[in-house]
Write a protein that holds these residues in place. Structure first.
Motif, PDB file in Angstrom:
ATOM      1  N   UNK A   1       9.568  -6.447  -0.668  1.00 55.26           N
ATOM      2  CA  UNK A   1       8.286  -7.129  -0.474  1.00 55.26           C
ATOM      3  C   UNK A   1       8.367  -8.651  -0.510  1.00 55.26           C
ATOM      4  N   UNK A   2       9.564  -9.181  -0.741  1.00 53.93           N
ATOM      5  CA  UNK A   2       9.738 -10.637  -0.785  1.00 53.93           C
ATOM      6  C   UNK A   2       9.301 -11.259   0.542  1.00 53.93           C
ATOM      7  N   UNK A   3       8.448 -12.242   0.451  1.00 62.25           N
ATOM      8  CA  UNK A   3       8.007 -12.965   1.637  1.00 62.25           C
ATOM      9  C   UNK A   3       6.903 -12.299   2.430  1.00 62.25           C
ATOM     10  N   UNK A   4       6.451 -11.127   2.028  1.00 57.04           N
ATOM     11  CA  UNK A   4       5.414 -10.425   2.785  1.00 57.04           C
ATOM     12  C   UNK A   4       4.006 -10.882   2.420  1.00 57.04           C
ATOM     13  N   UNK A   5       3.870 -11.579   1.334  1.00 54.87           N
ATOM     14  CA  UNK A   5       2.575 -12.110   0.885  1.00 54.87           C
ATOM     15  C   UNK A   5       1.517 -11.008   0.762  1.00 54.87           C
ATOM     16  N   UNK A   6       1.894  -9.932   0.097  1.00 50.81           N
ATOM     17  CA  UNK A   6       0.990  -8.815  -0.145  1.00 50.81           C
ATOM     18  C   UNK A   6      -0.022  -9.240  -1.204  1.00 50.81           C
ATOM     19  N   UNK A   7      -1.292  -8.955  -0.932  1.00 52.72           N
ATOM     20  CA  UNK A   7      -2.367  -9.302  -1.863  1.00 52.72           C
ATOM     21  C   UNK A   7      -2.742  -8.102  -2.734  1.00 52.72           C
ATOM     22  N   UNK A   8      -3.481  -8.372  -3.801  1.00 48.75           N
ATOM     23  CA  UNK A   8      -4.002  -7.285  -4.633  1.00 48.75           C
ATOM     24  C   UNK A   8      -4.900  -6.364  -3.820  1.00 48.75           C
ATOM     25  N   UNK A   9      -5.692  -6.934  -2.929  1.00 51.66           N
ATOM     26  CA  UNK A   9      -6.587  -6.118  -2.093  1.00 51.66           C
ATOM     27  C   UNK A   9      -5.777  -5.146  -1.226  1.00 51.66           C
ATOM     28  N   UNK A  10      -4.671  -5.617  -0.666  1.00 52.73           N
ATOM     29  CA  UNK A  10      -3.825  -4.734   0.152  1.00 52.73           C
ATOM     30  C   UNK A  10      -3.168  -3.650  -0.708  1.00 52.73           C
ATOM     31  N   UNK A  11      -2.687  -4.047  -1.866  1.00 55.13           N
ATOM     32  CA  UNK A  11      -2.075  -3.085  -2.793  1.00 55.13           C
ATOM     33  C   UNK A  11      -3.093  -1.994  -3.150  1.00 55.13           C
ATOM     34  N   UNK A  12      -4.310  -2.422  -3.477  1.00 53.29           N
ATOM     35  CA  UNK A  12      -5.356  -1.470  -3.849  1.00 53.29           C
ATOM     36  C   UNK A  12      -5.757  -0.577  -2.676  1.00 53.29           C
ATOM     37  N   UNK A  13      -5.763  -1.142  -1.461  1.00 53.52           N
ATOM     38  CA  UNK A  13      -6.089  -0.348  -0.274  1.00 53.52           C
ATOM     39  C   UNK A  13      -5.072   0.778  -0.083  1.00 53.52           C
ATOM     40  N   UNK A  14      -3.801   0.450  -0.253  1.00 52.92           N
ATOM     41  CA  UNK A  14      -2.762   1.473  -0.121  1.00 52.92           C
ATOM     42  C   UNK A  14      -2.915   2.533  -1.209  1.00 52.92           C
ATOM     43  N   UNK A  15      -3.231   2.102  -2.425  1.00 55.62           N
ATOM     44  CA  UNK A  15      -3.440   3.059  -3.520  1.00 55.62           C
ATOM     45  C   UNK A  15      -4.621   3.983  -3.210  1.00 55.62           C
ATOM     46  N   UNK A  16      -5.678   3.430  -2.633  1.00 56.93           N
ATOM     47  CA  UNK A  16      -6.835   4.252  -2.246  1.00 56.93           C
ATOM     48  C   UNK A  16      -6.453   5.250  -1.160  1.00 56.93           C
ATOM     49  N   UNK A  17      -5.668   4.810  -0.187  1.00 51.19           N
ATOM     50  CA  UNK A  17      -5.218   5.719   0.872  1.00 51.19           C
ATOM     51  C   UNK A  17      -4.360   6.839   0.286  1.00 51.19           C
ATOM     52  N   UNK A  18      -3.521   6.505  -0.687  1.00 49.09           N
ATOM     53  CA  UNK A  18      -2.698   7.522  -1.344  1.00 49.09           C
ATOM     54  C   UNK A  18      -3.581   8.541  -2.055  1.00 49.09           C
ATOM     55  N   UNK A  19      -4.610   8.078  -2.719  1.00 48.81           N
ATOM     56  CA  UNK A  19      -5.499   9.013  -3.401  1.00 48.81           C
ATOM     57  C   UNK A  19      -6.230   9.910  -2.402  1.00 48.81           C
ATOM     58  N   UNK A  20      -6.630   9.372  -1.287  1.00 46.05           N
ATOM     59  CA  UNK A  20      -7.263  10.189  -0.237  1.00 46.05           C
ATOM     60  C   UNK A  20      -6.271  11.243   0.258  1.00 46.05           C
ATOM     61  N   UNK A  21      -5.024  10.834   0.481  1.00 44.81           N
ATOM     62  CA  UNK A  21      -4.001  11.783   0.949  1.00 44.81           C
ATOM     63  C   UNK A  21      -3.789  12.899  -0.071  1.00 44.81           C
ATOM     64  N   UNK A  22      -3.774  12.532  -1.353  1.00 46.18           N
ATOM     65  CA  UNK A  22      -3.598  13.564  -2.386  1.00 46.18           C
ATOM     66  C   UNK A  22      -4.803  14.494  -2.437  1.00 46.18           C
ATOM     67  N   UNK A  23      -6.011  13.943  -2.328  1.00 46.89           N
ATOM     68  CA  UNK A  23      -7.218  14.777  -2.314  1.00 46.89           C
ATOM     69  C   UNK A  23      -7.180  15.756  -1.149  1.00 46.89           C
ATOM     70  N   UNK A  24      -6.816  15.263   0.015  1.00 47.32           N
ATOM     71  CA  UNK A  24      -6.758  16.124   1.207  1.00 47.32           C
ATOM     72  C   UNK A  24      -5.719  17.234   1.076  1.00 47.32           C
ATOM     73  N   UNK A  25      -4.772  17.039   0.172  1.00 47.35           N
ATOM     74  CA  UNK A  25      -3.741  18.059  -0.054  1.00 47.35           C
ATOM     75  C   UNK A  25      -3.995  18.870  -1.320  1.00 47.35           C
ATOM     76  N   UNK A  26      -5.193  18.746  -1.864  1.00 46.34           N
ATOM     77  CA  UNK A  26      -5.585  19.584  -2.997  1.00 46.34           C
ATOM     78  C   UNK A  26      -4.936  19.248  -4.325  1.00 46.34           C
TER      79      UNK A  26
END
Length: 146
Positions: free
Chosen positions: A98-123
């Motif tokens: 991730x060096x140099x990618x300038x990832x923000x907290x908002x982006x990190x949280x968005x990915x975490x939310x997408x992961x939770x949606x993926x887990x929900x969809x898989x029961x």
């Protein structure tokens, strides 16, 4: 007390412990791995997650030049290894990736939310979801660089 009986009991106990250590049992720390559905469950979660990432307007641009097939493979390894599964994560260190990618907290949280949606969809039960997210959360320091 009979010394021969005590000696035999000690040897028998030692032999049972040795045999028990060879028995294929689930480690206490693989509960989350099993809760995710093992390797197939993790594969399904990641297969659901990748299209969510690619469609998420908050983060999709960050992944335009990413080899998504490699990302999926590394996420599967990482989730499996972090949750006590038999996998070994062979990807790069989170700081290096991730060096140099300038990832923000908002982006990190968005990915975490997408992961939770993926887990929900898989029961995946919410208590198991929370355990995986808790194992991933410390990576935020290495990933968020902006």
């Amino acid at each position: 007390m009979n010394i021969t009986r005590t000696w035999f009991s000690a040897i028998a106990a030692g032999a049972l412990l040795a045999l028990a250590s060879l028995a294929p049992v689930h480690a206490a720390d693989d509960v989350t791995y099993r809760g995710l559905g093992g390797q197939q469950g993790i594969k399904n979660i990641v297969a659901t997650l990748i299209p969510l990432i690619k469609a998420d307007p908050r983060i999709k641009e960050s992944f335009v030049d990413t080899d998504m097939k490699n990302l999926a493979m590394r996420l599967e390894e990482q989730f499996c290894a972090l949750t006590g599964g038999p996998c070994v994560y062979e990807g790069e260190d989170m700081n290096d990736v991730h060096r140099g990618l300038k990832v923000t907290n908002a982006q990190f949280n968005a990915l975490a939310e997408d992961l939770q949606i993926a887990m929900e969809r898989n029961g995946v039960p919410s208590h198991v979801q929370n355990k995986l997210v808790a194992k991933l959360a410390p990576m935020q320091r290495a990933i968020v660089t902006k």
